[in-house]
Design a protein around this motif. Structure first.
Motif, PDB file in Angstrom:
ATOM      1  N   LYS A  35      34.112  -2.976  47.924  1.00 30.20           N
ATOM      2  CA  LYS A  35      34.513  -4.380  47.778  1.00 30.20           C
ATOM      3  C   LYS A  35      36.025  -4.486  47.569  1.00 30.20           C
ATOM      4  O   LYS A  35      36.693  -5.338  48.169  1.00 30.20           O
ATOM      5  CB  LYS A  35      33.771  -5.004  46.604  1.00 30.20           C
ATOM      6  N   LYS A  36      36.564  -3.621  46.709  1.00 27.40           N
ATOM      7  CA  LYS A  36      38.004  -3.646  46.445  1.00 27.40           C
ATOM      8  C   LYS A  36      38.784  -3.318  47.712  1.00 27.40           C
ATOM      9  O   LYS A  36      39.806  -3.954  48.022  1.00 27.40           O
ATOM     10  CB  LYS A  36      38.344  -2.654  45.334  1.00 27.40           C
ATOM     11  N   TYR A  37      38.304  -2.315  48.461  1.00 24.93           N
ATOM     12  CA  TYR A  37      38.976  -1.943  49.704  1.00 24.93           C
ATOM     13  C   TYR A  37      38.917  -3.090  50.709  1.00 24.93           C
ATOM     14  O   TYR A  37      39.916  -3.394  51.383  1.00 24.93           O
ATOM     15  CB  TYR A  37      38.326  -0.693  50.295  1.00 24.93           C
ATOM     16  N   ALA A  38      37.732  -3.735  50.794  1.00 25.74           N
ATOM     17  CA  ALA A  38      37.603  -4.868  51.715  1.00 25.74           C
ATOM     18  C   ALA A  38      38.540  -6.001  51.323  1.00 25.74           C
ATOM     19  O   ALA A  38      39.157  -6.645  52.187  1.00 25.74           O
ATOM     20  CB  ALA A  38      36.154  -5.359  51.733  1.00 25.74           C
ATOM     21  N   GLU A  39      38.670  -6.263  50.021  1.00 31.08           N
ATOM     22  CA  GLU A  39      39.585  -7.304  49.559  1.00 31.08           C
ATOM     23  C   GLU A  39      41.023  -6.964  49.917  1.00 31.08           C
ATOM     24  O   GLU A  39      41.807  -7.836  50.314  1.00 31.08           O
ATOM     25  CB  GLU A  39      39.443  -7.489  48.043  1.00 31.08           C
ATOM     26  N   ASP A  64      24.493   3.853  38.961  1.00 29.68           N
ATOM     27  CA  ASP A  64      25.914   3.742  38.620  1.00 29.68           C
ATOM     28  C   ASP A  64      26.800   4.197  39.774  1.00 29.68           C
ATOM     29  O   ASP A  64      27.839   3.592  40.058  1.00 29.68           O
ATOM     30  CB  ASP A  64      26.226   4.582  37.377  1.00 29.68           C
ATOM     31  N   ILE A  65      26.372   5.282  40.433  1.00 28.95           N
ATOM     32  CA  ILE A  65      27.164   5.788  41.559  1.00 28.95           C
ATOM     33  C   ILE A  65      27.174   4.784  42.699  1.00 28.95           C
ATOM     34  O   ILE A  65      28.216   4.527  43.319  1.00 28.95           O
ATOM     35  CB  ILE A  65      26.601   7.144  42.026  1.00 28.95           C
ATOM     36  N   ASP A  66      25.997   4.206  42.982  1.00 33.41           N
ATOM     37  CA  ASP A  66      25.939   3.182  44.037  1.00 33.41           C
ATOM     38  C   ASP A  66      26.826   1.986  43.691  1.00 33.41           C
ATOM     39  O   ASP A  66      27.532   1.457  44.549  1.00 33.41           O
ATOM     40  CB  ASP A  66      24.496   2.727  44.249  1.00 33.41           C
ATOM     41  N   ALA A  67      26.751   1.571  42.411  1.00 30.95           N
ATOM     42  CA  ALA A  67      27.576   0.437  41.985  1.00 30.95           C
ATOM     43  C   ALA A  67      29.064   0.776  42.101  1.00 30.95           C
ATOM     44  O   ALA A  67      29.879  -0.064  42.509  1.00 30.95           O
ATOM     45  CB  ALA A  67      27.234   0.056  40.555  1.00 30.95           C
ATOM     46  N   LEU A  68      29.426   2.014  41.744  1.00 27.70           N
ATOM     47  CA  LEU A  68      30.822   2.438  41.838  1.00 27.70           C
ATOM     48  C   LEU A  68      31.296   2.420  43.289  1.00 27.70           C
ATOM     49  O   LEU A  68      32.397   1.945  43.599  1.00 27.70           O
ATOM     50  CB  LEU A  68      30.976   3.844  41.243  1.00 27.70           C
ATOM     51  N   ARG A  69      30.456   2.930  44.182  1.00 32.11           N
ATOM     52  CA  ARG A  69      30.825   2.943  45.597  1.00 32.11           C
ATOM     53  C   ARG A  69      30.931   1.526  46.147  1.00 32.11           C
ATOM     54  O   ARG A  69      31.854   1.211  46.908  1.00 32.11           O
ATOM     55  CB  ARG A  69      29.790   3.735  46.386  1.00 32.11           C
ATOM     56  N   LEU A  70      29.983   0.675  45.762  1.00 29.47           N
ATOM     57  CA  LEU A  70      30.026  -0.706  46.230  1.00 29.47           C
ATOM     58  C   LEU A  70      31.265  -1.430  45.699  1.00 29.47           C
ATOM     59  O   LEU A  70      31.892  -2.215  46.418  1.00 29.47           O
ATOM     60  CB  LEU A  70      28.756  -1.448  45.795  1.00 29.47           C
ATOM     61  N   GLN A  71      31.599  -1.162  44.434  1.00 30.13           N
ATOM     62  CA  GLN A  71      32.792  -1.781  43.857  1.00 30.13           C
ATOM     63  C   GLN A  71      34.042  -1.308  44.589  1.00 30.13           C
ATOM     64  O   GLN A  71      34.952  -2.109  44.877  1.00 30.13           O
ATOM     65  CB  GLN A  71      32.882  -1.444  42.371  1.00 30.13           C
ATOM     66  N   ALA A  72      34.092   0.001  44.879  1.00 27.38           N
ATOM     67  CA  ALA A  72      35.239   0.525  45.618  1.00 27.38           C
ATOM     68  C   ALA A  72      35.302  -0.079  47.017  1.00 27.38           C
ATOM     69  O   ALA A  72      36.378  -0.424  47.512  1.00 27.38           O
ATOM     70  CB  ALA A  72      35.157   2.052  45.694  1.00 27.38           C
TER      71      ALA A  72
END
Length: 248
Positions: A140-144, A130-138
């Motif tokens: 991705k959002k930052y990259a967008e 979950d933590i990895d997914a949260l970091r990846l989502q963050a």
């Protein structure tokens, strides 16, 4: 293992709580996996004894009979060590999304600490995904967001480049017009200079005549021989002719 516990309870035997906890621990703690369904489904799969422990723990918490000694959170997973002071009993709970997943009851402080550390370590492993997914989502959002900002910056730069190109074309047209005007003005200047030179020459001639002290009289037609040359010493002006014809 659950069948052994249910059998002991059915026969009315009172097994030590530590023994029950260790039996449950040996058969369940190492095999604990992330819940595949709702908490109630997982609890039911653990048998009646585990289900009653969860229900009993909830009753104790609702009646404020437990003291929270330790709690570990890792993402949406957590482990708590609770103490029932009036019975010197420990409850170790593993939960997910604040819903109890597993609960173990023991009278031994040592066993309670060991089970708590095991549950805490499990929460760390379970929450890692979950933590990895949260970091990846963050990320991705930052990259967008960065892509959007850079696209806006690129659009602005393109607009600026288009404006500069338009201005450059306008300046080039003005430069061409100025060069053509310069050629025309240069021709006009030469013509004006020539005119000025002529005027100045005429002025100098007239000034030279004006400054000449000698009297130069115009010649008359009678004094002009057939060849057109004036006769020397002969007055050519009408006034002179009139003077010569006067009788004294």
């Amino acid at each position: 293992m659950n069948s052994m516990i249910r059998s002991a309870v059915a026969r009315g035997l009172r097994m030590p709580l530590v023994t029950l906890a260790l039996i449950a621990l040996s058969g369940g703690v190492q095999a604990a996996q992330p819940p595949q369904a709702h908490t109630s489904d997982v609890t039911a799969a653990q048998g009646d004894a585990a289900g009653s422990t969860v229900s009993y723990l909830r009753e104790l918490m609702d009646s404020h009979q437990l003291t929270e000694l330790r709690t570990t959170y890792n993402g949406t997973y957590g482990a708590s060590l609770l103490f029932q002071a009036d019975k010197l009993t420990y409850f170790v709970a593993l939960f997910h999304d604040k819903a109890f997943w597993r609960v173990i009851r023991t009278d031994s402080e040592k066993d309670a600490d060991s089970i708590y550390r095991t549950f805490a370590a499990q929460t760390e492993k379970l929450a890692q995904v979950d933590i990895d997914a949260l970091r990846l989502q963050a990320g991705k959002k930052y990259a967008e967001q960065m892509v959007a900002l850079n696209e806006q910056r690129l659009s602005t730069l393109r607009q600026d480049a288009a404006r500069r190109q338009q201005q450059a074309q306008q300046v080039a047209a003005l430069q061409q017009q100025a060069r053509q005007q310069a050629v025309s003005l240069s021709s006009d200047l030469r013509a004006t200079s020539n005119q000025l030179t002529t005027v100045q020459q005429n002025i100098r001639q007239l000034e030279a005549q004006q400054d000449n002290p000698e009297l130069i009289l115009p010649t008359s037609a009678a004094d002009v021989p057939a060849d057109g040359a004036p006769v020397a010493g002969t007055a050519s002006t009408p006034a002179a002719q009139s003077g010569d014809g006067v009788s004294h």
